[in-house]
Design a protein around this motif. Structure first.
Motif, PDB file in Angstrom:
ATOM      1  N   ILE A   1       1.306  -1.470  -0.130  1.00 41.24           N
ATOM      2  CA  ILE A   1       0.213  -0.548   0.125  1.00 41.24           C
ATOM      3  C   ILE A   1       0.817   1.642   0.160  1.00 41.24           C
ATOM      4  N   PRO A   2       1.303   2.451  -0.790  1.00 41.97           N
ATOM      5  CA  PRO A   2       1.003   4.187  -0.302  1.00 41.97           C
ATOM      6  C   PRO A   2       2.121   4.055   0.542  1.00 41.97           C
ATOM      7  N   ALA A   3       3.113   4.109   1.054  1.00 40.01           N
ATOM      8  CA  ALA A   3       2.932   5.083   1.785  1.00 40.01           C
ATOM      9  C   ALA A   3       2.224   5.880   2.364  1.00 40.01           C
ATOM     10  N   GLY A   4       1.901   6.974   1.439  1.00 46.13           N
ATOM     11  CA  GLY A   4       1.194   8.513   2.212  1.00 46.13           C
ATOM     12  C   GLY A   4      -0.309   7.860   2.230  1.00 46.13           C
ATOM     13  N   ALA A   5      -0.884   6.363   2.079  1.00 47.09           N
ATOM     14  CA  ALA A   5      -2.112   6.380   2.232  1.00 47.09           C
ATOM     15  C   ALA A   5      -2.510   5.792   3.782  1.00 47.09           C
ATOM     16  N   ILE A   6      -1.154   5.231   4.687  1.00 45.70           N
ATOM     17  CA  ILE A   6      -1.605   4.675   5.980  1.00 45.70           C
ATOM     18  C   ILE A   6      -0.109   5.399   6.349  1.00 45.70           C
ATOM     19  N   TRP A   7       0.305   6.892   6.040  1.00 52.08           N
ATOM     20  CA  TRP A   7       1.237   7.132   7.152  1.00 52.08           C
ATOM     21  C   TRP A   7       1.136   7.217   8.880  1.00 52.08           C
ATOM     22  N   PHE A   8      -0.403   7.551   8.800  1.00 52.51           N
ATOM     23  CA  PHE A   8      -0.519   7.896  10.191  1.00 52.51           C
ATOM     24  C   PHE A   8      -0.977   6.207  11.396  1.00 52.51           C
ATOM     25  N   VAL A   9      -0.819   5.844  10.697  1.00 50.97           N
ATOM     26  CA  VAL A   9      -0.545   4.563  11.287  1.00 50.97           C
ATOM     27  C   VAL A   9       0.818   4.115  11.875  1.00 50.97           C
ATOM     28  N   THR A  10       1.331   3.679  11.461  1.00 49.69           N
ATOM     29  CA  THR A  10       2.723   4.066  12.023  1.00 49.69           C
ATOM     30  C   THR A  10       2.914   4.482  13.590  1.00 49.69           C
ATOM     31  N   PRO A  11       2.736   5.932  13.328  1.00 50.94           N
ATOM     32  CA  PRO A  11       2.816   7.061  14.329  1.00 50.94           C
ATOM     33  C   PRO A  11       1.447   6.160  15.555  1.00 50.94           C
ATOM     34  N   LEU A  12       0.483   6.454  15.242  1.00 54.57           N
ATOM     35  CA  LEU A  12      -0.162   5.325  16.247  1.00 54.57           C
ATOM     36  C   LEU A  12      -0.125   4.271  17.143  1.00 54.57           C
ATOM     37  N   GLY A  13       0.778   3.164  16.053  1.00 57.37           N
ATOM     38  CA  GLY A  13       0.876   1.861  16.848  1.00 57.37           C
ATOM     39  C   GLY A  13       2.152   2.441  17.551  1.00 57.37           C
ATOM     40  N   GLY A  14       3.140   3.365  17.828  1.00 58.29           N
ATOM     41  CA  GLY A  14       3.913   3.623  18.148  1.00 58.29           C
ATOM     42  C   GLY A  14       3.487   4.353  19.168  1.00 58.29           C
ATOM     43  N   LEU A  15       2.241   5.727  19.673  1.00 57.87           N
ATOM     44  CA  LEU A  15       1.694   5.770  20.331  1.00 57.87           C
ATOM     45  C   LEU A  15       0.944   4.727  21.557  1.00 57.87           C
ATOM     46  N   PHE A  16       0.892   4.016  20.352  1.00 54.33           N
ATOM     47  CA  PHE A  16      -0.311   2.106  22.022  1.00 54.33           C
ATOM     48  C   PHE A  16       1.180   1.906  22.704  1.00 54.33           C
ATOM     49  N   PHE A  17       2.754   1.901  22.019  1.00 56.27           N
ATOM     50  CA  PHE A  17       3.728   1.044  22.932  1.00 56.27           C
ATOM     51  C   PHE A  17       3.707   2.141  24.299  1.00 56.27           C
ATOM     52  N   ILE A  18       3.892   3.260  23.579  1.00 50.99           N
ATOM     53  CA  ILE A  18       3.761   4.515  24.454  1.00 50.99           C
ATOM     54  C   ILE A  18       2.699   4.930  25.916  1.00 50.99           C
ATOM     55  N   LEU A  19       1.789   3.945  25.364  1.00 55.51           N
ATOM     56  CA  LEU A  19       0.607   3.693  26.028  1.00 55.51           C
ATOM     57  C   LEU A  19       0.662   2.747  27.332  1.00 55.51           C
ATOM     58  N   GLY A  20       1.059   1.884  26.552  1.00 56.29           N
ATOM     59  CA  GLY A  20       1.802   0.266  27.422  1.00 56.29           C
ATOM     60  C   GLY A  20       3.198   0.648  28.996  1.00 56.29           C
ATOM     61  N   TRP A  21       3.974   1.491  28.208  1.00 52.95           N
ATOM     62  CA  TRP A  21       5.342   1.766  28.827  1.00 52.95           C
ATOM     63  C   TRP A  21       4.700   2.360  29.423  1.00 52.95           C
ATOM     64  N   LEU A  22       3.676   3.501  29.702  1.00 49.91           N
ATOM     65  CA  LEU A  22       2.954   4.306  30.629  1.00 49.91           C
ATOM     66  C   LEU A  22       2.648   3.764  31.411  1.00 49.91           C
ATOM     67  N   MET A  23       1.398   3.128  31.263  1.00 49.37           N
ATOM     68  CA  MET A  23       1.200   2.560  32.164  1.00 49.37           C
ATOM     69  C   MET A  23       1.712   1.584  33.126  1.00 49.37           C
ATOM     70  N   ALA A  24       2.626   0.562  32.546  1.00 49.12           N
ATOM     71  CA  ALA A  24       3.669  -0.552  33.833  1.00 49.12           C
ATOM     72  C   ALA A  24       4.338   0.484  34.177  1.00 49.12           C
ATOM     73  N   GLY A  25       4.927   1.927  33.884  1.00 47.17           N
ATOM     74  CA  GLY A  25       6.003   2.597  34.671  1.00 47.17           C
ATOM     75  C   GLY A  25       5.063   3.082  36.368  1.00 47.17           C
ATOM     76  N   ILE A  26       4.093   3.575  35.313  1.00 48.11           N
ATOM     77  CA  ILE A  26       2.949   4.148  36.878  1.00 48.11           C
ATOM     78  C   ILE A  26       2.240   3.091  37.403  1.00 48.11           C
ATOM     79  N   THR A  27       2.253   2.045  37.224  1.00 48.71           N
ATOM     80  CA  THR A  27       1.978   0.748  37.780  1.00 48.71           C
ATOM     81  C   THR A  27       2.904   0.112  38.653  1.00 48.71           C
ATOM     82  N   PHE A  28       4.307   0.257  38.442  1.00 45.97           N
ATOM     83  CA  PHE A  28       5.476  -0.427  39.005  1.00 45.97           C
ATOM     84  C   PHE A  28       5.224   0.639  40.135  1.00 45.97           C
ATOM     85  N   PHE A  29       5.437   1.853  39.540  1.00 41.76           N
ATOM     86  CA  PHE A  29       5.888   2.959  41.101  1.00 41.76           C
ATOM     87  C   PHE A  29       4.801   2.465  41.973  1.00 41.76           C
TER      88      PHE A  29
END
Length: 129
Positions: free
Chosen positions: A93-121
């Motif tokens: 698929i042309p990158a221009g058609a789904i450019w937003f999906v990759t950073p959205l996936g990165g956001l899910f990673f960040i939220l997972g790590w944030l939740m883990a960090g806060i809960t561990f703390f």
């Protein structure tokens, strides 16, 4: 639920190895250097988060509910981040058609790590009392 999440992580771990081997052998001559590097990034982040799910699921510091939420965030991140990178690197698929999906996936990673960090703390404070 834990056994299903662990099974999914194991399956994704196996898939990560298959994709890594596929990239290293079958795609080596077919992709340009930039696309190959992107494909490898997708594989690398996929494996990092498969291992993270296995660790999270075996943590005694987290409730089952939190373990499941973090795992879901990481699984969603794998699908969106790594999946979109694979699709773009393979020019499915042309990158221009789904450019937003990759950073959205990165956001899910960040939220997972944030939740883990806060809960561990927070759990660290409870365990010291």
């Amino acid at each position: 639920m834990k056994s299903k999440i662990m099974a999914m992580a194991a399956f994704l771990g196996m898939l990560t190895i298959i994709l890594g081997a596929f990239g290293a052998h079958a795609l080596k001559e077919k992709l340009d250097a930039e696309s190959m590097q992107s494909f490898e990034t997708g594989v690398r982040y996929m494996m990092y988060h498969v291992l993270a799910v296995l660790l999270i699921q075996n943590s005694a510091l987290l409730t089952e509910k939190v373990k499941n939420k973090i795992s879901l965030l990481f699984f969603t991140g794998i699908i969106f981040f790594s999946g979109s990178i694979f699709v773009i690197a393979l020019d499915l698929i042309p990158a221009g058609a789904i450019w937003f999906v990759t950073p959205l996936g990165g956001l899910f990673f960040i939220l997972g790590w944030l939740m883990a960090g806060i809960t561990f703390f927070k759990s660290g404070d409870k365990n010291r009392k």
